[in-house]
Design an enzyme around this catalytic site. Structure first.
Site, PDB file in Angstrom:
ATOM      1  N   PHE A  58       2.732  13.065   2.865  1.00 49.61           N
ATOM      2  CA  PHE A  58       3.022  12.777   1.457  1.00 49.61           C
ATOM      3  C   PHE A  58       1.823  12.193   0.694  1.00 49.61           C
ATOM      4  CE2 PHE A  58       4.263   9.023   3.951  1.00 49.61           C
ATOM      5  CZ  PHE A  58       3.638   8.001   3.257  1.00 49.61           C
ATOM      6  N   ARG A  86      10.210  -8.107  -0.539  1.00 48.81           N
ATOM      7  CA  ARG A  86      10.595  -6.849   0.113  1.00 48.81           C
ATOM      8  C   ARG A  86      12.121  -6.706   0.127  1.00 48.81           C
ATOM      9  NH1 ARG A  86       6.816  -2.744   1.383  1.00 48.81           N
ATOM     10  NH2 ARG A  86       8.320  -2.082   2.951  1.00 48.81           N
ATOM     11  N   ARG A 103      14.830  -1.165  -6.292  1.00 45.94           N
ATOM     12  CA  ARG A 103      14.735   0.288  -6.113  1.00 45.94           C
ATOM     13  C   ARG A 103      16.078   0.974  -6.376  1.00 45.94           C
ATOM     14  NH1 ARG A 103      10.473   0.380  -1.038  1.00 45.94           N
ATOM     15  NH2 ARG A 103       8.602   0.726  -2.296  1.00 45.94           N
ATOM     16  N   ASN A 113      10.080   5.674  -6.583  1.00 47.25           N
ATOM     17  CA  ASN A 113      11.095   4.677  -6.222  1.00 47.25           C
ATOM     18  C   ASN A 113      10.938   3.360  -7.002  1.00 47.25           C
ATOM     19  OD1 ASN A 113       8.804   3.843  -4.931  1.00 47.25           O
ATOM     20  ND2 ASN A 113       9.627   3.891  -2.856  1.00 47.25           N
ATOM     21  N   HIS A 116       6.191  -0.680  -5.935  1.00 50.14           N
ATOM     22  CA  HIS A 116       5.551  -0.980  -4.657  1.00 50.14           C
ATOM     23  C   HIS A 116       5.641  -2.486  -4.450  1.00 50.14           C
ATOM     24  CE1 HIS A 116       2.371  -1.295  -1.583  1.00 50.14           C
ATOM     25  NE2 HIS A 116       2.037  -2.395  -2.254  1.00 50.14           N
TER      26      HIS A 116
HETATM   27  N1  UDP Z   1       6.463   7.968   0.230  1.00 54.66           N
HETATM   28  C1  UDP Z   1       6.722   9.290  -0.053  1.00 54.66           C
HETATM   29  N2  UDP Z   1       7.278  10.070   0.935  1.00 54.66           N
HETATM   30  C2  UDP Z   1       7.585   9.580   2.167  1.00 54.66           C
HETATM   31  C3  UDP Z   1       7.315   8.228   2.444  1.00 54.66           C
HETATM   32  C4  UDP Z   1       6.746   7.441   1.457  1.00 54.66           C
HETATM   33  O1  UDP Z   1       6.469   9.756  -1.168  1.00 54.66           O
HETATM   34  O2  UDP Z   1       8.092  10.334   3.010  1.00 54.66           O
HETATM   35  C5  UDP Z   1       5.879   7.117  -0.818  1.00 54.66           C
HETATM   36  C6  UDP Z   1       6.915   6.164  -1.403  1.00 54.66           C
HETATM   37  O3  UDP Z   1       6.750   6.137  -2.815  1.00 54.66           O
HETATM   38  C7  UDP Z   1       6.565   4.833  -0.785  1.00 54.66           C
HETATM   39  C8  UDP Z   1       5.058   4.951  -0.569  1.00 54.66           C
HETATM   40  O4  UDP Z   1       4.838   6.321  -0.267  1.00 54.66           O
HETATM   41  O5  UDP Z   1       6.923   3.760  -1.618  1.00 54.66           O
HETATM   42  C9  UDP Z   1       4.501   4.098   0.557  1.00 54.66           C
HETATM   43  O6  UDP Z   1       5.237   4.371   1.738  1.00 54.66           O
HETATM   44  P1  UDP Z   1       5.738   3.201   2.680  1.00 54.66           P
HETATM   45  O7  UDP Z   1       6.232   3.836   3.937  1.00 54.66           O
HETATM   46  O8  UDP Z   1       4.656   2.167   2.801  1.00 54.66           O
HETATM   47  O9  UDP Z   1       7.007   2.626   1.908  1.00 54.66           O
HETATM   48  P2  UDP Z   1       7.202   1.254   1.126  1.00 54.66           P
HETATM   49  O10 UDP Z   1       6.384   0.189   1.833  1.00 54.66           O
HETATM   50  O11 UDP Z   1       6.730   1.497  -0.284  1.00 54.66           O
HETATM   51  O12 UDP Z   1       8.677   1.004   1.187  1.00 54.66           O
HETATM   52 MG    MG Z   2       4.343   0.160   2.349  1.00 55.22          MG
END
Ligand code: UDP
Ligand code: MG
Length: 145
Positions: A58, A86, A103, A113, A116
């Site tokens: 992604f 978080r 979210r 979403n 961040h």
């Molecule tokens: N993301 C995405 N596709 C996925 C996983 C993540 O587009 O399959 C994006 C999503 O917007 C996410 C960001 O990448 O907020 C960072 O991913 P992470 O796993 O760190 O999630 P977060 O810490 O934001 O919950």
């Molecule tokens: Mg993250």
């Protein structure tokens, strides 16, 4: 322990005027706003910010999305700030995030979403530094970040 953390309001949430709701939810949950700015990321900045995800399926889509329009960076302060933030932000997939989380309230898709949030204290320090200088952060509790 008083900590700082970093919230980033993603493009669709900023564009659909959700900044106010997000700040309000932070305030209602005792997060103090110690820094806030709106900015449009370049692709290079987005790559640097999300470098830990480089190579993932992604990644390129996320970089394009995050540099497509204005975002907001918010530095918040609270006891146990990183973990509590978080929790308030909720799961990555807004449809799986609990009712009452940011979210679930403003997120649309896994990518768009809403926000961040830093995932640990070390990353919070780096991410705050990415957006803010000492002079831009106002905090009575401002420590050694
Ligand atoms: N993301 C995405 N596709 C996925 C996983 C993540 O587009 O399959 C994006 C999503 O917007 C996410 C960001 O990448 O907020 C960072 O991913 P992470 O796993 O760190 O999630 P977060 O810490 O934001 O919950
Ligand atoms: Mg993250």
């Amino acid at each position: 322990m008083v900590e700082l953390s970093l919230v980033m309001v993603k493009p669709h949430a900023f564009d659909s005027k959700k900044l106010g709701i997000i700040v309000s939810m932070l305030e209602q949950n005792d997060f103090k706003i110690v820094g806030l700015k709106s900015i449009k990321l370049t692709t290079e900045m987005a790559r640097r910010f999300y470098f830990v995800h480089e190579g993932k399926e992604f990644f390129e889509r996320l970089i394009k999305y995050m540099s497509s329009d204005t975002i907001a960076a918010i530095c918040v302060q609270k006891d146990n700030c990183v973990a509590d933030l978080r929790k308030l932000v909720g799961a990555t997939d807004p449809t799986k995030a609990k009712v009452g989380t940011i979210r679930r309230t403003v997120g649309e898709t896994v990518e768009a979403n809403g926000v961040h949030a830093s995932d640990c204290i070390e990353n919070a320090k780096k991410e705050i530094r990415f957006f803010f200088s000492d002079l831009e952060l106002f905090s009575f509790q401002y420590l050694d970040y």
